[in-house]
Design a protein around this motif. Sequence first.
Motif, PDB file in Angstrom:
ATOM      1  N   UNK A 260      26.979  44.667  65.226  1.00 41.01           N
ATOM      2  CA  UNK A 260      26.912  46.108  65.473  1.00 41.01           C
ATOM      3  C   UNK A 260      25.649  46.465  66.237  1.00 41.01           C
ATOM      4  N   UNK A 261      24.566  45.784  65.902  1.00 39.57           N
ATOM      5  CA  UNK A 261      23.341  46.093  66.642  1.00 39.57           C
ATOM      6  C   UNK A 261      23.490  45.662  68.094  1.00 39.57           C
ATOM      7  N   UNK A 262      24.231  44.582  68.282  1.00 33.21           N
ATOM      8  CA  UNK A 262      24.508  44.145  69.638  1.00 33.21           C
ATOM      9  C   UNK A 262      25.363  45.175  70.365  1.00 33.21           C
ATOM     10  N   UNK A 263      26.333  45.639  69.657  1.00 28.18           N
ATOM     11  CA  UNK A 263      27.238  46.594  70.267  1.00 28.18           C
ATOM     12  C   UNK A 263      26.494  47.882  70.622  1.00 28.18           C
ATOM     13  N   UNK A 264      25.652  48.300  69.724  1.00 25.72           N
ATOM     14  CA  UNK A 264      24.891  49.510  69.984  1.00 25.72           C
ATOM     15  C   UNK A 264      23.962  49.299  71.176  1.00 25.72           C
ATOM     16  N   UNK A 265      23.376  48.115  71.232  1.00 23.66           N
ATOM     17  CA  UNK A 265      22.483  47.831  72.351  1.00 23.66           C
ATOM     18  C   UNK A 265      23.253  47.824  73.665  1.00 23.66           C
ATOM     19  N   UNK A 266      24.475  47.327  73.606  1.00 22.00           N
ATOM     20  CA  UNK A 266      25.282  47.263  74.819  1.00 22.00           C
ATOM     21  C   UNK A 266      25.736  48.648  75.240  1.00 22.00           C
ATOM     22  N   UNK A 268      24.355  51.565  74.594  1.00 19.40           N
ATOM     23  CA  UNK A 268      23.316  52.499  75.014  1.00 19.40           C
ATOM     24  C   UNK A 268      22.347  51.844  75.994  1.00 19.40           C
ATOM     25  N   UNK A 269      22.204  52.417  77.115  1.00 20.29           N
ATOM     26  CA  UNK A 269      21.171  51.927  78.024  1.00 20.29           C
ATOM     27  C   UNK A 269      19.784  52.223  77.471  1.00 20.29           C
ATOM     28  N   UNK A 270      19.713  53.322  76.754  1.00 21.93           N
ATOM     29  CA  UNK A 270      18.445  53.633  76.095  1.00 21.93           C
ATOM     30  C   UNK A 270      18.630  53.463  74.589  1.00 21.93           C
ATOM     31  N   UNK A 271      17.552  53.209  73.965  1.00 22.43           N
ATOM     32  CA  UNK A 271      17.663  52.817  72.556  1.00 22.43           C
ATOM     33  C   UNK A 271      17.832  54.008  71.622  1.00 22.43           C
ATOM     34  N   UNK A 272      17.505  55.178  72.069  1.00 19.62           N
ATOM     35  CA  UNK A 272      17.587  56.331  71.165  1.00 19.62           C
ATOM     36  C   UNK A 272      19.006  56.881  71.144  1.00 19.62           C
ATOM     37  N   UNK A 273      19.285  57.537  70.079  1.00 20.82           N
ATOM     38  CA  UNK A 273      20.622  58.105  69.931  1.00 20.82           C
ATOM     39  C   UNK A 273      20.474  59.604  69.731  1.00 20.82           C
ATOM     40  N   UNK A 274      21.109  60.283  70.582  1.00 21.66           N
ATOM     41  CA  UNK A 274      21.027  61.727  70.497  1.00 21.66           C
ATOM     42  C   UNK A 274      22.086  62.226  69.534  1.00 21.66           C
ATOM     43  N   UNK A 275      21.633  62.661  68.418  1.00 19.88           N
ATOM     44  CA  UNK A 275      22.596  63.089  67.405  1.00 19.88           C
ATOM     45  C   UNK A 275      23.340  64.340  67.833  1.00 19.88           C
TER      46      UNK A 275
ATOM     47  N   UNK B  22      10.712  53.096  68.654  1.00 19.37           N
ATOM     48  CA  UNK B  22      10.899  51.967  69.567  1.00 19.37           C
ATOM     49  C   UNK B  22      11.032  52.460  70.993  1.00 19.37           C
ATOM     50  N   UNK B  23      11.842  53.467  71.166  1.00 24.62           N
ATOM     51  CA  UNK B  23      12.093  53.953  72.520  1.00 24.62           C
ATOM     52  C   UNK B  23      10.848  54.597  73.113  1.00 24.62           C
ATOM     53  N   UNK B  24      10.081  55.248  72.252  1.00 29.79           N
ATOM     54  CA  UNK B  24       8.882  55.904  72.774  1.00 29.79           C
ATOM     55  C   UNK B  24       7.804  54.884  73.128  1.00 29.79           C
ATOM     56  N   UNK B  25       7.788  53.795  72.388  1.00 27.05           N
ATOM     57  CA  UNK B  25       6.738  52.809  72.656  1.00 27.05           C
ATOM     58  C   UNK B  25       7.081  51.979  73.888  1.00 27.05           C
ATOM     59  N   UNK B  26       8.346  51.761  74.093  1.00 33.39           N
ATOM     60  CA  UNK B  26       8.750  50.901  75.210  1.00 33.39           C
ATOM     61  C   UNK B  26       9.883  51.576  75.955  1.00 33.39           C
ATOM     62  N   UNK B  27       9.660  51.821  77.189  1.00 33.34           N
ATOM     63  CA  UNK B  27      10.685  52.551  77.933  1.00 33.34           C
ATOM     64  C   UNK B  27      11.793  51.633  78.424  1.00 33.34           C
ATOM     65  N   UNK B  28      11.405  50.574  79.051  1.00 34.84           N
ATOM     66  CA  UNK B  28      12.415  49.691  79.645  1.00 34.84           C
ATOM     67  C   UNK B  28      12.585  48.452  78.768  1.00 34.84           C
ATOM     68  N   UNK B  29      13.822  48.190  78.424  1.00 31.38           N
ATOM     69  CA  UNK B  29      14.097  47.041  77.559  1.00 31.38           C
ATOM     70  C   UNK B  29      15.299  46.285  78.081  1.00 31.38           C
ATOM     71  N   UNK B  30      15.240  44.993  77.893  1.00 26.51           N
ATOM     72  CA  UNK B  30      16.427  44.204  78.228  1.00 26.51           C
ATOM     73  C   UNK B  30      17.448  44.346  77.093  1.00 26.51           C
ATOM     74  N   UNK B  31      18.599  43.817  77.331  1.00 25.40           N
ATOM     75  CA  UNK B  31      19.669  43.936  76.328  1.00 25.40           C
ATOM     76  C   UNK B  31      19.261  43.284  75.010  1.00 25.40           C
ATOM     77  N   UNK B  32      18.714  42.090  75.139  1.00 26.03           N
ATOM     78  CA  UNK B  32      18.359  41.360  73.920  1.00 26.03           C
ATOM     79  C   UNK B  32      17.224  42.048  73.194  1.00 26.03           C
ATOM     80  N   UNK B  33      16.308  42.568  73.947  1.00 27.52           N
ATOM     81  CA  UNK B  33      15.195  43.288  73.321  1.00 27.52           C
ATOM     82  C   UNK B  33      15.714  44.498  72.549  1.00 27.52           C
ATOM     83  N   UNK B  34      16.625  45.181  73.214  1.00 27.92           N
ATOM     84  CA  UNK B  34      17.193  46.366  72.572  1.00 27.92           C
ATOM     85  C   UNK B  34      17.901  45.988  71.265  1.00 27.92           C
TER      86      UNK B  34
END
Lengths: 364, 185
Positions: A260-266, A268-275, B22-34
Amino acid sequence: MERIAGTGGRSGSTGGEKEEIGAESFLFGEEIQRLMTGPPENGSSFTALLGLPANQAMELLHSQESDTAPAELSGEAWRDNHMNPHKLYYCSPTFPANTTLIDRAARFSVFAAGENSPETSSVPSNSSHKVKNEPTDTDSNPNSLPPLISNPTVENKNQRSTKRKEREKKAKGSTKKCKNASNETSEEAEKLPYVHVRARRGQATDSHSLAERARREKINARMKLLQELVPGCNKISGTALVLDEIISHVQSLQRQVEFLSMRLAAVNPRIDFNLDSLLAPESGSLVDSNFPSMVMPLMWPDVQANENRQPYQQLWNDDTLHQPVWGREEDDPHNFIAPEHSLLSYDSSANSGSLQSNQLKMEL
Amino acid sequence: MRPPTSLKKEFLKKWIMGLQLCSSSKKEMSFLERKKAIKLSADVAMASARNATTRWSRALISNASKDDSNKGLVECILGPESESLKRASMSLVLCNKRNRSKKILRKSCSIRRARKSSSQMVMASSIAKRLVKKRTQVLKSLVPGGGSMSEFSLIEETLDYILSLRAQVDVMRHLANATELLNRK
């Protein structure tokens, strides 16, 4: 032989009444009287047949006890005594036990069984028990009172001190037969339950095994819980298999988290999630209501600030689970949604419509 | 044990917080990093949502805070109670060390005993016991911090861990579903 059969029959009749008499000692007297009236003529015929008077038999026995006589002789003597039932009634009720006599009794019973009819072998266990008439002695009813059997130590203590007394009594004419039989019965009855009790007692008193058992029980109870928790585990028996099942379940859950973390990473281009944006599609009933209900408290304070909150409050109050979270959020709202974290902040008025629809859905 | 819904809420709150960090500390991340960041924040959030009353959560936190780059994240997610938690997890690490030495001792003892008993016949019960032991070892390696647990506490921790993992998986799946739906639109 037929006389022996007669004694056997007598033993059977007395054995039938054993239970009642064992319970009430005063029945013994009655029983004894009945026996007294019955067998004496039998006894006289026995003595006549054997040509061995009671005194002689007594002497024989006495000599045997002092200097260990050969087994055959003592066995014969015992049989002689056995043939003289009237001697039984001279037995004193407080007659103590004797280890050597117990030994001999055990051996003699074997002899009797071998030489005589099988009925005689059954005699000691049934009739002598009855005939013995020892209301004071706990040995007298070993079957009816199994826990009291555990005082052979007391008996043993008495043995040495009373040995002399015993001899005197014997001289008086107390029969060995009675003693033999009584000791034998006590021995026989003791053997099974005593060993059993000892084993149980040893098991129970061992503190290590007790602790171990308690620990095992505790672990088993927890295992049951786990078994109920893990799907498809109820029907499996055996600790190893259950553990297998649990391991695979934990592994699958961990893999799911990974996936799931992989899926979420895939996704979202950005890591944050806008609720805020997440809620919009959910209010359209595309996702089941579980998630919105979880997310809802997060945005509640802002909605509260702007809206007429009475109906919502009512609704949230219905669900007591939400209450504590809400209360804490009111205390320090910056804990999770701060204005500077603009990612999560949103226009609450725009959300009110979707909120309302959610509430309605939940109400339904 | 708290009801699962409140646990989920707590977890979600902390997780989102961690993700923001995490997002605020690092803007650009690779897939694996994310992916790594998401998983780490989810794990730590789960552990802290369990309030660090359980040993697996403490072990998880101590493991996560071992890495320097994660330390800030862990502290932020844990929030005000991070100090006490860290202290608790540090003591856990110490306890682990002590346990390890104890285990070595026990192992040598058991080897001696095994040599003695190897002459005896191998009973079915001993085989079953060995099977159970092997599986217990595997389970210990699966549950964080399981190496230092006794059999009884291991089972309890496993119970708790399974429940928490379920909640975690549930929340994550919901979030993933929602995000996918959003992206599709």
